[in-house]
Structures are given as C-alpha cells and as structure tokens.
Motif scaffolding. Structure first.
Motif, PDB file in Angstrom:
ATOM      1  N   ALA A 182       0.829  -1.214   0.000  1.00 65.60           N
ATOM      2  CA  ALA A 182       0.000   0.000   0.000  1.00 65.60           C
ATOM      3  C   ALA A 182       0.857   1.255   0.000  1.00 65.60           C
ATOM      4  O   ALA A 182       0.577   2.226  -0.726  1.00 65.60           O
ATOM      5  N   GLN A 183       1.906   1.256   0.793  1.00 60.62           N
ATOM      6  CA  GLN A 183       2.770   2.428   0.890  1.00 60.62           C
ATOM      7  C   GLN A 183       3.428   2.717  -0.454  1.00 60.62           C
ATOM      8  O   GLN A 183       3.471   3.854  -0.918  1.00 60.62           O
TER       9      GLN A 183
ATOM     10  N   ARG B 275       0.726   3.867  -3.013  1.00 64.52           N
ATOM     11  CA  ARG B 275       0.339   5.259  -2.798  1.00 64.52           C
ATOM     12  C   ARG B 275       1.367   6.207  -3.415  1.00 64.52           C
ATOM     13  O   ARG B 275       1.003   7.193  -4.071  1.00 64.52           O
ATOM     14  N   ARG B 276       2.646   5.919  -3.233  1.00 65.00           N
ATOM     15  CA  ARG B 276       3.692   6.760  -3.810  1.00 65.00           C
ATOM     16  C   ARG B 276       3.606   6.755  -5.341  1.00 65.00           C
ATOM     17  O   ARG B 276       3.770   7.787  -5.992  1.00 65.00           O
TER      18      ARG B 276
ATOM     19  N   ALA C  63       0.870   6.009  -7.174  1.00 66.76           N
ATOM     20  CA  ALA C  63      -0.367   6.690  -7.572  1.00 66.76           C
ATOM     21  C   ALA C  63      -0.205   8.210  -7.477  1.00 66.76           C
ATOM     22  O   ALA C  63      -0.668   8.946  -8.348  1.00 66.76           O
ATOM     23  N   ASP C  64       0.484   8.671  -6.439  1.00 67.50           N
ATOM     24  CA  ASP C  64       0.743  10.109  -6.303  1.00 67.50           C
ATOM     25  C   ASP C  64       1.516  10.636  -7.505  1.00 67.50           C
ATOM     26  O   ASP C  64       1.267  11.752  -7.976  1.00 67.50           O
TER      27      ASP C  64
ATOM     28  N   ASP D 268      -5.781   9.460  -6.892  1.00 66.62           N
ATOM     29  CA  ASP D 268      -6.135   9.249  -5.492  1.00 66.62           C
ATOM     30  C   ASP D 268      -6.536   7.793  -5.245  1.00 66.62           C
ATOM     31  O   ASP D 268      -6.836   7.038  -6.181  1.00 66.62           O
ATOM     32  N   ALA D 269      -6.597   7.449  -3.969  1.00 69.95           N
ATOM     33  CA  ALA D 269      -7.017   6.101  -3.588  1.00 69.95           C
ATOM     34  C   ALA D 269      -8.414   5.790  -4.105  1.00 69.95           C
ATOM     35  O   ALA D 269      -8.692   4.673  -4.554  1.00 69.95           O
TER      36      ALA D 269
ATOM     37  N   THR E 213      -8.650   4.260  -7.464  1.00 71.03           N
ATOM     38  CA  THR E 213      -7.825   3.056  -7.629  1.00 71.03           C
ATOM     39  C   THR E 213      -8.624   1.835  -7.213  1.00 71.03           C
ATOM     40  O   THR E 213      -9.311   1.841  -6.191  1.00 71.03           O
TER      41      THR E 213
ATOM     42  N   TRP F 157      -6.245   0.130   1.310  1.00 73.42           N
ATOM     43  CA  TRP F 157      -5.963   1.490   0.844  1.00 73.42           C
ATOM     44  C   TRP F 157      -6.779   1.865  -0.387  1.00 73.42           C
ATOM     45  O   TRP F 157      -7.276   2.996  -0.500  1.00 73.42           O
ATOM     46  N   ALA F 158      -6.941   0.955  -1.316  1.00 70.50           N
ATOM     47  CA  ALA F 158      -7.630   1.263  -2.572  1.00 70.50           C
ATOM     48  C   ALA F 158      -9.077   1.663  -2.335  1.00 70.50           C
ATOM     49  O   ALA F 158      -9.722   1.220  -1.372  1.00 70.50           O
TER      50      ALA F 158
END
Length: 327
Positions: free
Chosen positions: A252-253, A256-257, A259-260, A265-266, A269, A284-285
């Motif tokens: 997830a971490q 997220r990086r 996707a950023d 955004d989550a 996703t 997270w998604a």
C-alpha cells in the motif's frame, strides 16, 4: 544512491497524469483511473507461477483496461527479475512494484525508480530474534541483483537443483548460496548498524522458513517478536514462510507513492489480491477485491470477493467494469 533518487524524482515529474474521459469506467461514484493487482494466486495460478503462463482472458482484460485509458500496475512480492515474463505477456513493460513494495522499477528503462532496503541493525537483529523463536528456521534474502540462500532454505526446492533452476530461466549468477552472515557481509555492516545504515549488500526482503510451525502461527509469533522493528507478512499458501521488509514498507505504501506520481487518489484506484501481504493494499484502494481462492485475512480486508484465480476472477471484474455493468 543519489542517481537512483534523481531518476525517481524525474519519473515523478515527467509521468503524465492518467487520462480521464467522459464516460470513464466507474465503481460507485468514482471513475477508475488505476488498476493495481497482485500476481501469484491472483491473476496467475500457483500452478503456473514458474512458467508465467497468464490466461488469454486475463491478457485481453488488461489490454482492454489500458485501451480504455486506465493505468495498470503489478504490485507483488516477487523480485523484479521474476516479473519480466508476466509483464511482457500482459503488455505492461513499464513500472512495477516488487518485493512487497520495497522496490519500484521501470522495466522499460531497466532502472530502479525507488527502493527501500532494510537497515543492517533491523535485518540482523530480526534474523537473530526469529532464530531464537525457532532454531530450525532457514533464511534467505532478496537483494536487487540476486537471491542469497542458506543451503537448508534451498534444499528440496528447485533452487537446489541446477537443471530445474535453469529450466525456468534462473541464472547461476542470480544465486548466492551460503550462510547469510557471510554472503551479506554481516561483520562489515554491523559496526555501522547503530547509525541505521544498510548492509554492505542492500536487502529488500528477508525470508524465514520453518517446518515446525503452521504459517499463521509462525507469522503471529514473529510479529510479536520483531514487529516493532520490521514489517512481517507472508504470501505463500501452505508454506510457513515469512517475508520481512523495512518497517513501514508494504504494498500500500509503495502503491500510494506510485499513484501520487500519476496524480491519482485512492478513491480512483481498484486493487486485487489474495494473501496477507496484500491486506494493506486492499484496504488502501478505493475499492478492492480478494479472489475467491484468497486467504481469509485477505478476504476480510477486501471490499468484495471476485471469482477464483483459476476461473479468471480478476478478468471477469475488469470485463464488467469496462462494460459498465459492474454492480
């Protein structure tokens, strides 16, 4: 190290934002801009893990998603070297998230975008504490270039059989056999460990295997013993095998990086997985699915349950999404 981060920040600044078009596929009220999926047990059956033979239906579904303007990324416990065949079959030669989030790598450029190795102190202290928990534990370690293995870890597997290993494309130079304290140069790394530096050989993932404890009991005991200093998970059904990363590193971490970097955004996703190492990503998604054959912990973490991996459950969800009939 500096060159790696220069490439990463260049990537962050140069990648186009995933396209958004009128009538884009939607889950709930959110347009889907990114699909993140685990590999083994999710889109590739465990029976096909070594051959990398992805079903034609799955290939077509991922190609259709990309043609619809949706970004797709593989997020897996596999090392980078184990992803080229699967990525090529899916037409996804580009960024992948490997080693449970410890490495993000651009297959097209053949260059790392980001990596988060274990610090020497955490690596060797965790190894010692787990060995105290079970003296029979055998260890291995994934590094960016190769797999370091103790002989007891490899024994009985294809890693210990030269012909089988070469038959699936694993080169001899990708294997370092021997005690990890020696091959990872522990005694060179240990004097600087208090400063939190990485070992002489950077380790993305420490592996610990036992035949004395059931998998879920092994991970529970290990998390209690070393969870304050490292991330502990597992992804191999039927095998008591721990996968240990730097503290805070997980799928997830890293997702997220990534996707950023795309400006996603989550909530835009969707994610798919099947094992405990997918839990954080599934949580997270914006919307997530565990395949029907998933571990109970992954099923509990996901929003929905898809068909089994063997029945192309992920492909079915993508087909319904693209048709606009996903409920």
């Amino acid at each position: 190290m500096l060159a790696t981060f220069v490439r990463y920040f260049s990537f962050m600044n140069s990648q186009p934002v995933a396209p958004v078009s009128f009538g884009a596929p939607i889950v709930g009220d959110a347009p889907v801009k990114l699909v993140a999926t685990d590999v083994d047990g999710t889109i590739l059956s465990y029976a096909q893990s070594m051959t990398g033979e992805v079903s034609a239906r799955t290939v077509e579904a991922f190609q259709a998603a990309r043609e619809a303007g949706i970004a797709v990324v593989l997020v897996t416990g596999r090392p980078v070297r184990g992803l080229r065949g699967v990525s090529s079959a899916l037409g996804l030669i580009g960024p992948v998230i490997a080693s449970n989030g410890a490495m993000t790598y651009d297959l097209a450029a053949d260059a790392p975008l980001d990596h988060q190795p274990l610090a020497a102190q955490a690596l060797f202290t965790a190894k010692d504490l787990i060995q105290e928990l079970d003296p029979t534990v055998a260890f291995a370690a994934e590094t960016p270039r190769m797999l370091h293995m103790e002989e007891s870890f490899a024994r009985g597997s294809l890693w210990f059989d030269d012909e089988r290993r070469r038959a699936v494309g694993i080169r001899d130079e990708e294997i370092a056999m021997g005690p990890l304290d020696d091959t990872l140069e522990r005694h060179s790394a240990w004097p600087v460990a208090a400063e939190g530096l990485t070992p002489q050989v950077p380790v993305l993932k420490l592996l610990a295997k036992t035949h004395e404890m059931e998998a879920d009991a092994f991970i529970a005991a290990a998390q209690e013993r070393v969870g304050h200093m490292v991330t502990v998970t597992h992804s191999a059904p039927g095998i008591s095998l721990l996968e240990i990363s730097a503290k805070g590193v997980n799928k997830a971490q890293a997702l997220r990086r990534y996707a950023d970097s795309l400006g996603i955004d989550a909530e835009n996703t969707i994610a798919f997985g099947d094992m405990p190492n997918d839990i954080e990503m599934l949580q997270w998604a914006g919307t997530s699915w565990a395949v029907g054959s998933a571990h109970p912990m992954a099923r509990s973490a996901a929003d929905r349950v898809a068909g089994t991996c063997e029945d192309d459950g992920v492909a079915e969800v993508l087909e319904l999404l693209l048709k606009g009939t996903l409920t």
